[in-house]
Write an enzyme that holds these catalytic residues in place. Structure first.
Site, short mmCIF file in Angstrom:
data_model
loop_
_atom_site.label_atom_id
_atom_site.label_comp_id
_atom_site.label_asym_id
_atom_site.label_seq_id
_atom_site.Cartn_x
_atom_site.Cartn_y
_atom_site.Cartn_z
N CYS A 116 0.94 -1.25 0.06
CA CYS A 116 0.07 -0.09 -0.01
C CYS A 116 1.02 1.47 0.26
CB CYS A 116 -0.96 0.05 1.18
SG CYS A 116 -2.08 -1.34 1.12
N HIS A 259 -3.09 7.03 2.80
CA HIS A 259 -3.70 5.75 2.17
C HIS A 259 -5.17 5.52 2.78
CE1 HIS A 259 -4.03 1.61 0.84
NE2 HIS A 259 -3.88 1.11 2.30
N ASN A 289 -10.09 -0.46 0.23
CA ASN A 289 -8.75 -0.20 0.03
C ASN A 289 -8.25 -0.95 -1.35
OD1 ASN A 289 -5.93 -0.68 0.48
ND2 ASN A 289 -6.14 -1.51 2.30
#
Ligand SMILES: CC(C)(COP(=O)(O)OP(=O)(O)OC[C@H]1O[C@@H](n2cnc3c(N)ncnc32)[C@H](O)[C@@H]1OP(=O)(O)O)[C@@H](O)C(=O)NCCC(=O)NCCS
EC number: 2.3.1.180
Length: 332
Positions: A116, A259, A289
């Site tokens: 990520c 994020h 996500n």
């Protein structure tokens, strides 16, 4: 120092696949509820690929949008970097396939895996390329088909992830007043937490053999609560550190672009940093996500919606598998 040797984001773009998977859809797949998912994560829906759509297909659309925004053509590119944990194939690299789909060849093309944090890791690589070869025109894409590694029988993970891609085009900058200057990047990693968030099945630690049946290890496995705490702590500390070493304070930040893993994580990071409301960008409710794609999608949306006016400072931060984490400062 060459006058062009500061890196500048010239264009941004993103793409998410058409198909939307809502929390109500997930209620039909696993024992869960819209209420549980919304309360624990803030996610309402995520986009998922159509059959046959791979990471390079998403990357292609995001790349085209970023190039158009920069007023440049694929032929102008010298380097292509794709950050992804879900490339089309182990080999060739997703960046090579993307290059071909953009109708060009002969460029430097490489993939990066920092989960990520992949986009922020990519930004540092881009800065290094520009410093070394100031005339470079670099395409950096975060592209993920996380649903290709989602265990649809595991309700603790399958509600979290989505597919998408975000891209930036970076060139050298001659003028300190140029919009999109990357002021700094700061990155960390620690392999001690490797087994808290992993996909191992089919890789060299757990190779396939003919006749093997796909099992849970072929999909994302995560210790959610441990990851949650580390993510908040790490994104807060790296954000403070990058501001401090640039002589800036939280008051200078126009927009925090974290994020997009979970709204509770985003809120906790914002609260610890003293940022909230309009100064924190949130789109996790619509995309879930998307790992390496999450920061560049958010950045592209924020720019397109006027949340980064001339002179504003964006603070980007991410945390992901590895563990990896980092931050970047960009002046628009
Ligand atoms: C995954 C996450 C949402 C789980 O939330 P949580 O509050 O930690 O929940 P827990 O894991 O403690 O589970 C609590 C209960 O909910 C249940 N549960 C888990 N997923 C569920 C779901 N989708 N629907 C309903 N119940 C669920 C669990 O089984 C558990 O039940 P039990 O108490 O009967 O055992 C949270 O830990 C998280 O967001 N972690 C970070 C994940 C992340 O963003 N990772 C990527 C970072 S890069």
């Amino acid at each position: 120092m060459n006058t062009l040797s500061h890196a500048r984001i010239r264009g941004t773009g993103f793409y998410v696949p058409e198909r939307i998977l809502t929390n109500a859809d997930l209620e039909k797949i696993v024992e869960t509820s819209d209420e549980w998912i919304t309360t624990r994560t803030g996610i309402k829906e995520r986009h998922i690929v159509a059959k046959g759509q791979a990471a390079s297909d998403l990357a292609l659309e995001a790349a085209k949008a970023a190039l158009a925004d920069a007023g440049l053509a694929p032929e102008d590119l010298t380097h292509l970097i794709v950050s992804t944990v879900t490339p089309d194939s182990f080999t060739p690299a997703c960046s090579c396939i993307l290059q071909h789909k953009l109708g060009i060849s002969g460029r430097v093309a490489m993939d990066m895996n920092a989960a990520c944090s992949g986009f922020l890791y990519g930004l540092e690589q881009v800065r290094a390329i520009i410093a070394l070869k100031p005339e470079s025109v670099v395409l950096l894409v975060g592209a993920e088909v996380l649903t290709s590694r989602t265990n649809w029988e595991d309700r603790a993970t399958c509600v979290l992830f989505g597919d998408g891609a975000g891209a930036v085009v970076v060139t050298g900058s001659a003028d300190a007043a140029d919009s999109g200057r990357i002021l700094d990047t700061l990155l960390y990693s620690d392999g001690a937490g490797a087994d808290l968030l992993m996909i191992t099945g089919g890789a060299s630690s757990e190779p396939y053999a003919m006749g093997h049946v796909v099992g849970p290890s072929h999909f994302i496995r995560m210790q959610g609560q441990d990851v949650f705490k580390l993510a908040v702590r790490s994104m807060e500390s790296v954000s403070r550190e990058i501001l401090e070493r640039n002589g800036l304070s939280i008051d200078d930040v126009a927009l925090l672009i974290p994020h997009q893993a979970n709204n509770r994580i985003i809120e906790a990071v914002g609260k610890k940093l003293g940022l909230s409301g309009e100064r924190v960008y949130v789109n996790v409710d619509r995309y879930g996500n998307t790992s390496a794609a999450s920061v560049p999608i958010a950045l592209a949306e924020a720019r397109a919606s006027g949340r980064l006016p001339a002179g504003s400072l964006a603070l980007l931060t991410a945390f992901g598998g590895g563990f990896t984490w980092g931050a970047a400062l960009v002046r628009f």
